[in-house]
Design an enzyme around this catalytic site. Structure first.
Site, PDB file in Angstrom:
ATOM      1  N   THR A 143      -0.639   7.699  -1.369  1.00  0.00           N
ATOM      2  CA  THR A 143      -1.858   7.649  -2.195  1.00  0.00           C
ATOM      3  C   THR A 143      -2.850   6.591  -1.701  1.00  0.00           C
ATOM      4  OG1 THR A 143      -0.961   5.979  -3.666  1.00  0.00           O
ATOM      5  CG2 THR A 143      -0.512   8.278  -4.245  1.00  0.00           C
ATOM      6  N   ASP A 175       1.191 -10.534   9.891  1.00  0.00           N
ATOM      7  CA  ASP A 175       2.019 -10.527  11.105  1.00  0.00           C
ATOM      8  C   ASP A 175       1.736 -11.752  11.966  1.00  0.00           C
ATOM      9  OD1 ASP A 175       3.496  -8.256  10.659  1.00  0.00           O
ATOM     10  OD2 ASP A 175       2.133  -6.925  11.733  1.00  0.00           O
ATOM     11  N   ASP A 181      -3.623  -8.196  12.242  1.00  0.00           N
ATOM     12  CA  ASP A 181      -2.901  -8.235  10.965  1.00  0.00           C
ATOM     13  C   ASP A 181      -2.572  -9.688  10.637  1.00  0.00           C
ATOM     14  OD1 ASP A 181      -0.581  -8.357   9.133  1.00  0.00           O
ATOM     15  OD2 ASP A 181      -0.729  -6.180   9.224  1.00  0.00           O
ATOM     16  N   ARG A 218       0.849  -1.187   0.000  1.00  0.00           N
ATOM     17  CA  ARG A 218       0.000   0.000   0.000  1.00  0.00           C
ATOM     18  C   ARG A 218       0.889   1.242   0.000  1.00  0.00           C
ATOM     19  NH1 ARG A 218      -5.207   1.537   2.188  1.00  0.00           N
ATOM     20  NH2 ARG A 218      -5.843  -0.589   1.981  1.00  0.00           N
TER      21      ARG A 218
HETATM   22  N1  URA Z   1      -5.444  -6.731   6.774  1.00  0.00           N
HETATM   23  C1  URA Z   1      -5.290  -7.484   7.890  1.00  0.00           C
HETATM   24  O1  URA Z   1      -4.385  -8.302   7.972  1.00  0.00           O
HETATM   25  N2  URA Z   1      -6.171  -7.327   8.897  1.00  0.00           N
HETATM   26  C2  URA Z   1      -7.205  -6.449   8.844  1.00  0.00           C
HETATM   27  O2  URA Z   1      -7.984  -6.371   9.789  1.00  0.00           O
HETATM   28  C3  URA Z   1      -7.342  -5.675   7.668  1.00  0.00           C
HETATM   29  C4  URA Z   1      -6.443  -5.831   6.656  1.00  0.00           C
END
Ligand code: URA
Length: 212
Positions: A108, A206, A203, A104
């Protein structure tokens, strides 16, 4: 009309609860994510066509079924998508695997592709695009834009597979690619102000790779 399905099998729901828990270890998160991928493979392949073949059992000749039609490809969106690939491959081991990587842009907020490598006949395959979290839908839409425009994969041949989706992501993806089937293990409430799905599971990348 493309499908949108929340796969609410009890085993999938149970396993999803395990990985949503913030105290779930990296090892268990990774194992259970793959297990859910394996269970979802049942659902996402439910409409694969079958054909008759002649075989011979130890007793007699007989006509039985085998999977026909297009060959299969799995395309994880890097990196979190990798967390479901082994589980899905356990069910469809002959599938080819393509990869698409996106980050990402912090200014932008656009998804920028940094890596793409697909089977050379990807446009002739049934393609399962995999990303555990469908949040805003930006990465999924960008990946599907690439597959449909640059690699000529028809929307009708694409299924998007995730674990947890936000309504915002579903809406965006359906608007951008109305003929792509979508399967998710859960449809959560919404996105928070940081773009995380709530309640979600944090995430996914992660948690799969233990990077936090
Ligand atoms: N990406 C993720 O890993 N978790 C989220 O909650 C949103 C996007």
């Amino acid at each position: 009309m493309a499908k949108f399905e929340v796969v609410n099998h009890p085993l999938i729901q149970h396993k999803l609860t395990i990985i949503r828990d913030k105290d779930c270890s990296t090892k268990v998160f990774r194992e259970v994510t793959n297990e859910i991928g394996m269970l979802m493979a049942y659902e996402i392949t439910r409409d694969l066509p079958l054909e008759d073949i002649e075989i011979e059992t130890p007793i007699m000749k007989t006509t039985q079924k085998q999977i026909a039609g297009k060959k299969l490809a799995i395309v994880p969106i890097l990196r979190a998508g990798l967390g479901m690939v082994d589980g899905i491959m356990d069910m469809i081991p002959a599938a080819r695997v393509g990869h698409i990587g996106m980050y990402r842009d912090p200014d932008t907020l656009e998804a920028i592709e940094y890596f793409a490598k697909f089977p050379q006949d990807i446009d002739e395959r049934r393609v399962f695009v995999v990303d555990p979290m469908l949040a805003t839908g930006v990465s999924a839409i960008t990946a599907l834009n690439q597959l449909t425009t640059k690699y000529n994969v028809k929307e009708e041949n694409i299924t998007f597979v995730c674990l947890v989706a936000a309504p915002e992501g579903i809406k965006a993806l359906q608007e951008a690619h109305p003929n792509v089937d979508i399967y998710t293990a859960a449809l959560d409430e919404k996105l928070n102000e940081h773009g995380y799905i709530i309640p979600g599971l944090g995430d996914a990348g992660d948690r799969i790779f233990g990077t936090k």
